[in-house]
Motif scaffolding. Structure first.
Motif, PDB file in Angstrom:
ATOM      1  N   LEU A  10       0.845  -1.186   0.000  1.00 26.57           N
ATOM      2  CA  LEU A  10       0.000   0.000   0.000  1.00 26.57           C
ATOM      3  C   LEU A  10       0.883   1.238   0.000  1.00 26.57           C
ATOM      4  O   LEU A  10       1.989   1.236   0.535  1.00 26.57           O
ATOM      5  N   MET A  11       0.387   2.294  -0.602  1.00 24.76           N
ATOM      6  CA  MET A  11       1.178   3.517  -0.647  1.00 24.76           C
ATOM      7  C   MET A  11       1.275   4.112   0.753  1.00 24.76           C
ATOM      8  O   MET A  11       0.318   4.064   1.533  1.00 24.76           O
ATOM      9  N   ASN A  14      -0.460   9.818   3.291  1.00 20.14           N
ATOM     10  CA  ASN A  14      -1.787  10.250   2.889  1.00 20.14           C
ATOM     11  C   ASN A  14      -2.114   9.693   1.497  1.00 20.14           C
ATOM     12  O   ASN A  14      -1.454  10.060   0.521  1.00 20.14           O
ATOM     13  N   PRO A  15      -3.119   8.810   1.378  1.00 21.43           N
ATOM     14  CA  PRO A  15      -3.406   8.194   0.073  1.00 21.43           C
ATOM     15  C   PRO A  15      -3.941   9.179  -0.964  1.00 21.43           C
ATOM     16  O   PRO A  15      -3.993   8.864  -2.147  1.00 21.43           O
ATOM     17  N   TYR A  16      -4.359  10.373  -0.513  1.00 20.28           N
ATOM     18  CA  TYR A  16      -4.856  11.389  -1.438  1.00 20.28           C
ATOM     19  C   TYR A  16      -3.725  12.255  -2.005  1.00 20.28           C
ATOM     20  O   TYR A  16      -3.924  12.944  -3.002  1.00 20.28           O
ATOM     21  N   ARG A 107       0.531   8.475  -7.255  1.00 21.70           N
ATOM     22  CA  ARG A 107      -0.118   7.820  -6.111  1.00 21.70           C
ATOM     23  C   ARG A 107      -0.091   6.320  -6.392  1.00 21.70           C
ATOM     24  O   ARG A 107      -0.800   5.829  -7.268  1.00 21.70           O
ATOM     25  N   LEU A 110      -1.484   0.845  -5.991  1.00 22.93           N
ATOM     26  CA  LEU A 110      -2.906   0.705  -5.717  1.00 22.93           C
ATOM     27  C   LEU A 110      -3.412  -0.606  -6.312  1.00 22.93           C
ATOM     28  O   LEU A 110      -2.884  -1.095  -7.303  1.00 22.93           O
ATOM     29  N   ILE A 254      -8.904   4.337  -4.244  1.00 23.86           N
ATOM     30  CA  ILE A 254      -8.910   3.776  -2.890  1.00 23.86           C
ATOM     31  C   ILE A 254     -10.316   3.431  -2.409  1.00 23.86           C
ATOM     32  O   ILE A 254     -10.555   3.274  -1.213  1.00 23.86           O
TER      33      ILE A 254
END
Length: 286
Positions: A10-11, A14-16, A107, A110, A254
């Motif tokens: 997972l990244m 903050n995934p945004y 990003r 995913l 996400i």
């Protein structure tokens, strides 16, 4: 029922928030496909970045937006992240205007990935059509790096014409490899073309791969997927042994925006990798 979500990288953070990256190299694959090799600006982030074959990333151009693309370099490639982009709209056009040294956002990683550990000891038959060779490339190279774990590995890669075939600088090496059975094809006759001529499903039938202990992995345009699946079913491949990828309307990546939902499932988190059996169990809106 979809299989349980496998643990996947997972990244971080903050995934945004995109990670800043810089374009290191741009490769003109075809008239409308470019490959970008990008490096994360933060050395520690680049060093610690990990992903699995089939996972995707959101590549963004500041002021234009972001779109989803598979990371098509194998995970062993630690010097850069590679994305191949077909020009089709505003964001992809902005990506095609990028040059070496330009800044982008990433990003990633995913989504899920190809279940290659489940394939150990099996024969693998890859089918790539056009830009669909991008996800095939990452998993095929990964398996070839772990060649002893698998049986026969085959590739059928097709495009409209030689000019529409991405990774042409690699295909000659693929044809020469003794550990890969590689077949190239184009839709119609082309002067000087030494390989197969015909639509992918028809060439597949001519090759007549055995379904025994074999997994078929196919990626390409929807119409190619549909008729290739029909060809594989005609060759007695079970739905659970046919694997493909979707990138249906992915936006947030996400599972928040709901743009890629199919019933109660989301392509961005339950996919993009699915078996044909899983897709048959999804709602008819597919």
């Amino acid at each position: 029922m979809l299989r349980e979500l496998a643990p996947r990288p997972l990244m971080p953070g903050n995934p945004y928030k995109p990670m800043a990256a810089t374009v290191r190299e741009v490769i003109q694959e075809t008239g409308n496909i470019k490959t970008l090799r990008v490096v994360l600006d933060e050395p520690e982030a680049m060093q610690n970045f990990h992903y699995e074959p089939g996972q995707v990333g959101q590549l963004s151009v500041f002021g234009a937006g972001e779109s989803t693309f598979v990371i098509n370099s194998p995970p062993s490639q630690r010097e850069y992240l590679q994305f191949s982009v077909m020009q089709a709209g505003e964001v992809t056009s902005a990506i095609h205007r990028l040059s070496v040294g330009d800044r982008v956002g990433v990003r990633a990683p995913l989504g899920n990935f190809f279940p290659y550990t489940d394939w150990k000891g099996k024969n693998i038959f890859f089918v790539g059509g056009g830009i669909g060779m991008a996800p095939i490339r990452t998993i095929m190279l990964h398996l070839l790096e772990h060649r002893a774990d698998y049986g026969r590995i085959s590739l059928l890669y097709g495009a409209k014409s030689p000019r529409d075939m991405a990774y042409s600088y690699e295909t000659e090496d693929w044809l020469k490899r003794e550990d890969l059975d590689c077949t190239l094809c184009i839709d119609n006759p082309y002067e000087g073309w030494p390989h197969r001529v015909g639509l992918i499903p028809n060439v597949l039938k001519e090759l007549n791969p055995s379904p025994d202990n074999c997994v078929a992995v196919l990626c390409g345009p929807p119409i190619m997927i549909r008729f290739t699946v029909q060809a594989l079913e005609g060759l007695n491949f079970a739905p659970e042994n046919i694997v493909t990828t979707l990138e249906k309307r992915m936006k947030c990546g996400i599972g928040i925006c709901g743009r890629c939902n199919i019933g109660s499932h989301y392509v961005c988190i339950d996919g993009p990798v699915f078996t044909w059996k899983q897709l048959q169990d999804l709602p008819p809106e597919m």
